[in-house]
Design a protein around this motif. Structure first.
Motif, mmCIF file in Angstrom:
data_model
loop_
_atom_site.group_PDB
_atom_site.id
_atom_site.type_symbol
_atom_site.label_atom_id
_atom_site.label_comp_id
_atom_site.label_asym_id
_atom_site.label_seq_id
_atom_site.Cartn_x
_atom_site.Cartn_y
_atom_site.Cartn_z
ATOM 1 N N GLU A 10 0.854 -1.180 0.000
ATOM 2 C CA GLU A 10 0.000 0.000 0.000
ATOM 3 C C GLU A 10 0.892 1.233 0.000
ATOM 4 N N THR A 11 0.472 2.248 -0.738
ATOM 5 C CA THR A 11 1.270 3.465 -0.839
ATOM 6 C C THR A 11 1.089 4.326 0.397
ATOM 7 N N ILE A 12 2.195 4.731 1.000
ATOM 8 C CA ILE A 12 2.160 5.656 2.131
ATOM 9 C C ILE A 12 2.337 7.086 1.634
ATOM 10 N N TRP B 212 7.664 5.859 0.437
ATOM 11 C CA TRP B 212 7.379 4.796 1.397
ATOM 12 C C TRP B 212 6.182 3.964 0.938
ATOM 13 N N GLY C 165 3.942 0.411 2.389
ATOM 14 C CA GLY C 165 3.758 -0.577 3.439
ATOM 15 C C GLY C 165 3.413 -1.921 2.842
ATOM 16 N N GLU D 158 7.906 -2.640 5.476
ATOM 17 C CA GLU D 158 7.786 -1.521 4.564
ATOM 18 C C GLU D 158 8.884 -1.571 3.516
#
Length: 220
Positions: free
Chosen positions: A54-56, A81, A83, A97
């Motif tokens: 998942e994009t942070i 970043w 996750g 991450e």
């Protein structure tokens, strides 16, 4: 095909802006700037990576020196970043991450479309370094790859030297996502062991631009 469409859309936007600018006279000069952007990268053509992570977010900054007639060169860096989805690799349950640091050179073209508005067309090239941090990842799970990207941004001045704007672009790194990056032989529940295409993202962002120019009390 999708990449071509995004690039075509950016060219169309810039062409429209250029036409608007040519119809105006006495516009402010382009100067040396520092730009910072908060970016949301969206994986493009990377279904494995999109399913498992998942994009942070992404932060980038670049200093651009104006040369002549709106052309500029500069350099910058950005940090991204991602996750790892806890149950994306079921029955294996893991967390962690992925961090990507990128250092790049930049070529840009800027032009004012009004007294307080301007656009930037840019291209970037450099190196990206990926760090995979999870319980199964090797302690030295780092990947270096050639990076390039392009985009367009449009800004509105809040003060003489500070502007805020929106950015749309595309970026890619010359390496692929593989099960070995997470210390695995295969991706549980999947036949594929590696992504078919290199890392690539469509990027959307909001940012600021600071001019290195003395602010005038009256006008520009």
């Amino acid at each position: 095909m999708m990449t071509t469409r995004y690039i075509g859309a950016m060219v169309l936007v810039v062409s429209t802006m250029a036409g608007m600018a040519q119809s105006r006279k006495g516009l402010p000069p382009v100067t040396t700037t520092f730009k910072g952007t908060l970016v949301l990268p969206v994986p493009l053509g990377n279904p494995l990576f999109a399913d498992i992570t998942e994009t942070i977010g992404q932060l980038d900054g670049a200093l651009t020196f104006h040369i002549r007639n709106g052309l500029g060169v500069g350099a910058g860096a950005k940090m991204t970043w991602f996750g790892i989805e806890e149950r994306a690799l079921a029955p294996l349950v893991t967390t962690g991450e992925i961090r990507k640091s990128t250092y790049f050179g930049k070529l840009s073209y800027e032009r004012y479309t009004g007294e307080r508005t301007f656009y930037e067309l840019f291209g970037r090239a450099g190196m990206s370094n990926y760090v995979f941090d999870c319980p199964t990842c090797a302690s030295d799970a780092r990947v270096g790859a050639f990076h390039w990207g392009a985009g367009v941004a449009y800004y509105l001045h809040a003060t003489d030297n500070l502007a805020f704007g929106l950015m749309l672009g595309y970026e890619t790194d010359a390496t692929t996502f593989e099960a070995g990056d997470l210390g695995l032989e295969t991706f549980p529940g999947r036949v594929e062991t590696a992504e078919a295409r290199p890392f690539q993202n469509v990027i959307f962002g909001m940012g600021f631009s600071t001019r290195f120019k003395r602010s005038e009390d009256q006008g520009w």
